[in-house]
Write an enzyme that holds these catalytic residues in place. Structure first.
Site, short mmCIF file in Angstrom:
data_model
loop_
_atom_site.label_atom_id
_atom_site.label_comp_id
_atom_site.label_asym_id
_atom_site.label_seq_id
_atom_site.Cartn_x
_atom_site.Cartn_y
_atom_site.Cartn_z
N GLU A 114 0.84 -1.19 0.00
CA GLU A 114 0.00 0.00 0.00
C GLU A 114 0.87 1.25 0.00
O GLU A 114 1.97 1.26 0.57
CB GLU A 114 -0.92 0.01 1.22
CG GLU A 114 -1.84 -1.20 1.28
CD GLU A 114 -2.76 -1.20 2.49
OE1 GLU A 114 -2.85 -0.16 3.17
OE2 GLU A 114 -3.39 -2.24 2.75
N CYS A 134 5.86 -6.85 7.12
CA CYS A 134 6.97 -6.39 7.96
C CYS A 134 7.30 -7.47 8.98
O CYS A 134 6.39 -8.10 9.55
CB CYS A 134 6.60 -5.08 8.68
SG CYS A 134 7.95 -4.40 9.68
N CYS A 138 5.91 -5.15 15.71
CA CYS A 138 5.40 -4.18 16.68
C CYS A 138 3.91 -4.41 16.90
O CYS A 138 3.13 -4.42 15.94
CB CYS A 138 5.65 -2.76 16.19
SG CYS A 138 7.41 -2.39 15.91
N CYS A 141 1.02 -2.06 15.40
CA CYS A 141 1.09 -1.76 13.97
C CYS A 141 0.44 -2.88 13.17
O CYS A 141 0.80 -4.05 13.32
CB CYS A 141 2.55 -1.59 13.54
SG CYS A 141 2.77 -1.37 11.77
N GLU A 195 10.12 -2.41 7.08
CA GLU A 195 11.26 -1.73 7.71
C GLU A 195 12.25 -1.40 6.60
O GLU A 195 12.93 -2.29 6.07
CB GLU A 195 11.90 -2.63 8.76
CG GLU A 195 13.30 -2.24 9.20
CD GLU A 195 13.43 -0.81 9.71
OE1 GLU A 195 14.33 -0.09 9.22
OE2 GLU A 195 12.64 -0.41 10.59
N SER A 251 11.59 5.39 14.98
CA SER A 251 10.36 5.00 15.67
C SER A 251 10.72 4.54 17.08
O SER A 251 11.01 3.37 17.30
CB SER A 251 9.65 3.89 14.89
OG SER A 251 9.21 4.35 13.64
N LEU A 252 10.70 5.46 18.02
CA LEU A 252 11.18 5.17 19.37
C LEU A 252 10.06 4.63 20.27
O LEU A 252 10.17 3.53 20.81
CB LEU A 252 11.79 6.43 19.98
CG LEU A 252 12.64 6.20 21.23
CD1 LEU A 252 13.88 5.38 20.92
CD2 LEU A 252 13.03 7.53 21.87
N HIS A 253 9.02 5.42 20.47
CA HIS A 253 7.78 5.02 21.15
C HIS A 253 7.91 4.77 22.66
O HIS A 253 6.90 4.59 23.33
CB HIS A 253 7.17 3.79 20.48
CG HIS A 253 6.93 3.95 19.02
ND1 HIS A 253 6.21 5.01 18.50
CD2 HIS A 253 7.36 3.22 17.95
CE1 HIS A 253 6.18 4.91 17.18
NE2 HIS A 253 6.88 3.86 16.82
N ASN A 327 -3.25 5.26 16.17
CA ASN A 327 -4.36 4.98 15.27
C ASN A 327 -4.87 3.56 15.50
O ASN A 327 -4.07 2.64 15.69
CB ASN A 327 -3.92 5.16 13.82
CG ASN A 327 -3.58 6.60 13.51
OD1 ASN A 327 -4.41 7.49 13.64
ND2 ASN A 327 -2.33 6.86 13.13
N CYS A 370 -0.76 6.33 10.08
CA CYS A 370 0.42 5.65 10.60
C CYS A 370 0.04 4.41 11.39
O CYS A 370 -0.81 4.45 12.29
CB CYS A 370 1.20 6.61 11.49
SG CYS A 370 2.70 5.93 12.19
#
Length: 385
Positions: A114, A134, A138, A141, A195, A251-253, A327, A370
């Site tokens: 996509e 991926c 995570c 996601c 990734e 992408s730490l989060h 999201n 995202c």
């Protein structure tokens, strides 16, 4: 099957049994394209002409009749050799008054990827995929929940950008354009499925195709390109030495290893301190500010204490925090932080001298925001084209 990637030396899972996409001119250097032309008994410069049609005018095999500087007698062979159809649009979904479009593509071997095109008043950005699926896992996601199918080829990555540029150049919506008339694609973010740094060789070649001027590429500004990563440290350090001033997004989060191990499983291999050390090296070498991506998850990583811990890691560094209210995805019960919690988090970062903003979310209702790619959109607003 487990394969060792040449780009970073890491063992990363790949799914076997997939055929390689056909050769495309975007996979090839100028010399390689010219070699294909001469193998067909044609002058080498014919390959340059074909590449200009692709990179400058965004023409595809179906548009061969428009390539009037190429003799009609040689067009079929040249196009067949270097302009195969790699991606077929399965579905296109629009929202935000037509200013956001998600396209679901099918590759020649049936994989699904996509991309998302977003038009803003002063710019147009396309978010592209670098892998089908991926392997980073995570849990918040949608792409990570689905697993990895395979890496994309350089041309499969570039094709997403060329399609976006073609859409932006369209004069009317009837021709496939977005409302507002023709424009120019200005930004490309590698924040779609996959990734990017786990597909390093194809990513690097794609970056060159996007930056190099015609007939070798699209001629986009390197400063308009952003590469996102969950933190593959060797590849971050390698990218710093490539001489490409693209923006790095990490992408730490979470600011601590205990929580980040849960949110970003690769953290058990490269913890927060190592990831940020590589990011600061990237900033030092390239002079580019690093974007720190941080999904705000209610009751998980959005406490004032974690804001303070994040600020302590970032203060004094060439960095900007991009806060993303989580999201929704079907595989996760987590929710976005409440607006008040978002404001408090931003205020605590700024009070400690760390630049931070909350991202303007686009495409949530069509699962284009995202973390949502590969999620089932709740509303289908546009048929495939």
């Amino acid at each position: 099957m487990t394969a060792t990637t040449a780009e970073s030396g890491n063992l990363l899972p790949l799914v076997s049994g997939r055929s390689r996409p056909p050769r495309h001119l975007a996979d090839l250097s100028r010399d390689e394209r010219r070699a294909v032309a001469t193998s067909l008994g044609l002058p080498a410069f014919r390959a340059d002409q074909l590449a200009r049609h692709y990179f400058t005018h965004h023409l595809r095999a179906d548009d061969a009749d428009l390539m009037t500087d190429l003799p009609a007698s040689i067009r079929p062979a040249l196009v067949e050799a270097m302009l195969p159809r790699l991606l077929t649009p399965a579905t296109a979904l629009d929202c935000d008054g037509g200013q956001t479009r998600k396209t679901v593509w099918r590759t020649v071997d049936g994989a699904k990827i996509e991309s998302v095109l977003m038009r803003y008043p002063q710019r147009a950005t396309v978010c592209v995929s670098s892998q089908a699926g991926c392997g980073m896992g995570c849990p918040f996601c949608a792409t990570g929940q689905g697993g990895l199918t395979r890496n994309l080829s350089t041309a499969e990555i570039v094709e997403q950008v060329v399609d976006a540029a073609r859409t932006m150049a369209a004069r009317t919506t009837a021709e496939g354009g977005l409302p507002g008339g023709p424009g120019r694609l200005s930004n490309v973010v590698f924040m779609g499925m996959g990734e990017p740094l786990a597909n390093y060789a194809a990513l690097l070649a794609a970056l060159h195709r996007l930056i190099d001027p015609a007939p070798d590429g699209l001629g986009l500004s390197a400063r308009g390109l952003t590469v996102s990563t969950v933190g593959l440290v060797p590849a971050i350090r390698r990218l710093a030495g490539e001489g490409l001033p693209v923006t790095l997004a990490v992408s730490l989060h979470a600011p601590d290893d205990e929580l980040r191990d849960e949110l970003v499983p690769i953290n058990t291999r490269w913890p927060v301190a190592e990831v940020l050390a590589a990011a600061w090296e990237y900033a030092r070498v390239t002079g580019r500010r690093v974007s720190i991506e941080y999904a705000l998850i209610d009751g998980v990583n959005d406490s004032p204490e974690r804001a303070d811990a994040l600020a302590a890691l970032l203060v004094g560094q060439l960095a900007h925090v991009n806060l993303i209210p989580l999201n929704p995805t079907g595989g996760s019960s987590w929710q976005a932080s409440a607006p008040r919690g978002q404001r408090v988090f931003v205020e605590r970062l700024r009070a400690r001298g760390v630049a931070a903003t909350v991202r303007d979310t686009r495409g949530r209702e069509i699962a284009a925001a995202c973390g949502q790619l590969a999620a089932e959109p709740p509303v289908r607003s546009r048929a495939g084209r």
